[in-house]
Write an enzyme that holds these catalytic residues in place. Structure first.
Site, PDB file in Angstrom:
ATOM      1  N   TYR A 145       0.836  -1.192   0.000  1.00  0.00           N
ATOM      2  CA  TYR A 145       0.000   0.000   0.000  1.00  0.00           C
ATOM      3  C   TYR A 145       0.884   1.260   0.000  1.00  0.00           C
ATOM      4  CZ  TYR A 145      -3.687  -3.369   0.701  1.00  0.00           C
ATOM      5  OH  TYR A 145      -4.536  -4.438   0.533  1.00  0.00           O
ATOM      6  N   ARG A 188      -6.458 -15.548  10.293  1.00  0.00           N
ATOM      7  CA  ARG A 188      -7.508 -16.501   9.928  1.00  0.00           C
ATOM      8  C   ARG A 188      -8.033 -17.328  11.106  1.00  0.00           C
ATOM      9  NH1 ARG A 188      -4.210 -19.465   5.737  1.00  0.00           N
ATOM     10  NH2 ARG A 188      -2.557 -18.329   6.799  1.00  0.00           N
TER      11      ARG A 188
END
Length: 365
Positions: free
Chosen positions: A178, A317
């Protein structure tokens, strides 16, 4: 002996354990980037994490290019996140906001046909997620020096808004390809001014942004995320070790509350490192708490903490399908599997319908 279940002080935040919830985009906001009611339930369910690092939150529309992600620049967004932080605190948790500017990976459809920005005029590989499916990335334009200063101010404003929204602190997203990462590494930064070329110049945007946020809300409530050991979204560096040592040393001088390293191993299951994780090399460069992230199970996490490589571990996760992850790990309860098909859908399925371990036991009985 330090373990995952030992408390830790992160600047102004005291975490009761070292099992942190990693930031994970889940696409449950509105098209106006406002948090929704199911997000309140989702985060409250996971309040037993030592610290929740929120999903990435946009600081302005220019830098937010993910469908149904949320922001922190409008009053309605601030109010929506306030409901979430209140719920986390009511359930005994702590939560910080990850502040996000995506740079060149924002598709023009999010910008009314405008052009994404980056360190230099470059194009990300692969395709962007849009409201109309995947579309090829487009060339971004290079930011001017004046525009860089404006984005630093947007990060400052985002941090201020995060505190108004009830967060306990913020984390700057300087990883994963990013905008800040696009400045850090030489595959995406071809500038010849004071923000490009030398390592000192390439870390300048990170340094200025972090300092601005620390000056606004306190260094003791400011953290940063980096991803040193490999390529993400086409962003990599030809010689990453000195770059990230310099970055870690600069962040250490500012005195931030934590540094998180997202480093997939060479055999990673969600991203693959181009080299072994650099945490051990950065350990001496950063004097504050170091948070490790990517592909950790309990055994590996405990070993890294005992070895002094990190001070806490952020699990991603496993928290999706195990809202009570610290309880499960401490009591050796098998972890439930998550459903990747529901990671980015907009409904409750695969989001707030994973039961806690004691509920599962009661259902079996």
């Amino acid at each position: 002996m330090t373990s995952l279940f030992s408390p830790i002080q992160l600047g102004a935040i005291k975490a009761p354990n070292r099992i942190f919830m990693a930031p994970m985009t889940r696409a449950r906001g509105t098209r106006e980037h406002i948090p929704t009611s199911i997000m309140v339930e989702y985060y409250a369910q996971r309040a037993s994490a030592g610290l929740i690092i929120s999903e990435a939150i946009g600081i302005n529309q220019l830098g937010l290019g993910w469908p149904y992600a949320t922001g922190l620049w409008l009053p309605e967004q601030i109010a929506g996140w306030r409901k979430i932080t209140d719920a986390v605190h009511e359930n005994g948790g702590r939560i910080i906001a990850q502040l996000w500017q995506m740079g060149r990976v924002v598709h023009s459809s999010f910008l009314d046909g405008g052009q994404a920005v980056s360190a230099s005029a470059t194009t990300a590989p692969s395709q962007a997620h849009t409201y109309d499916g995947k579309k090829p990335y487009e060339e971004a334009r290079a930011l001017s020096v004046d525009e860089i200063a404006e984005i630093v101010q947007h990060f400052r404003d985002g941090a201020k808004n995060a505190m108004e929204a009830g967060f306990d602190g913020v984390q700057l997203h300087a990883a994963n390809g990013y905008l800040i990462d696009q400045f850090l590494r030489d595959s995406s930064n071809f500038r010849d001014d004071r923000y490009g070329g030398s390592i000192e110049n390439r870390i300048r945007f990170l340094n200025e942004t972090t300092q601005a946020v620390a000056d606004t809300i306190g260094a003791d409530r400011t953290g940063v995320r980096l991803s040193p050991n490999g390529e993400t979204q086409g962003v990599r560096d030809s010689d990453p070790v000195p770059v990230f040592i310099a970055a870690a040393e600069a962040l250490s001088r500012i005195g931030i509350a934590h540094l998180e390293l997202r480093e997939p191993p060479l055999d990673g299951t969600f991203g693959v490192g181009e080299m072994d994780p650099l945490a051990s090399k950065l350990r001496n460069a950063f004097k504050g708490p170091l948070i490790l992230n990517s592909d950790f199970d309990m055994r590996r996490a405990e070993a890294e903490l005992r070895g002094g490589i990190g001070d806490a571990v952020a699990f991603g996760r496993p928290f999706i399908s195990n809202p009570d992850l610290p309880y499960r790990l401490q009591n050796d309860i098998p972890l439930a599997a998550d459903d990747a098909d529901t990671w980015f859908t907009q409904g409750k399925e695969g989001y707030v319908d994973y039961p806690a371990a004691d509920v599962q036991v009661a259902r079996r009985a």
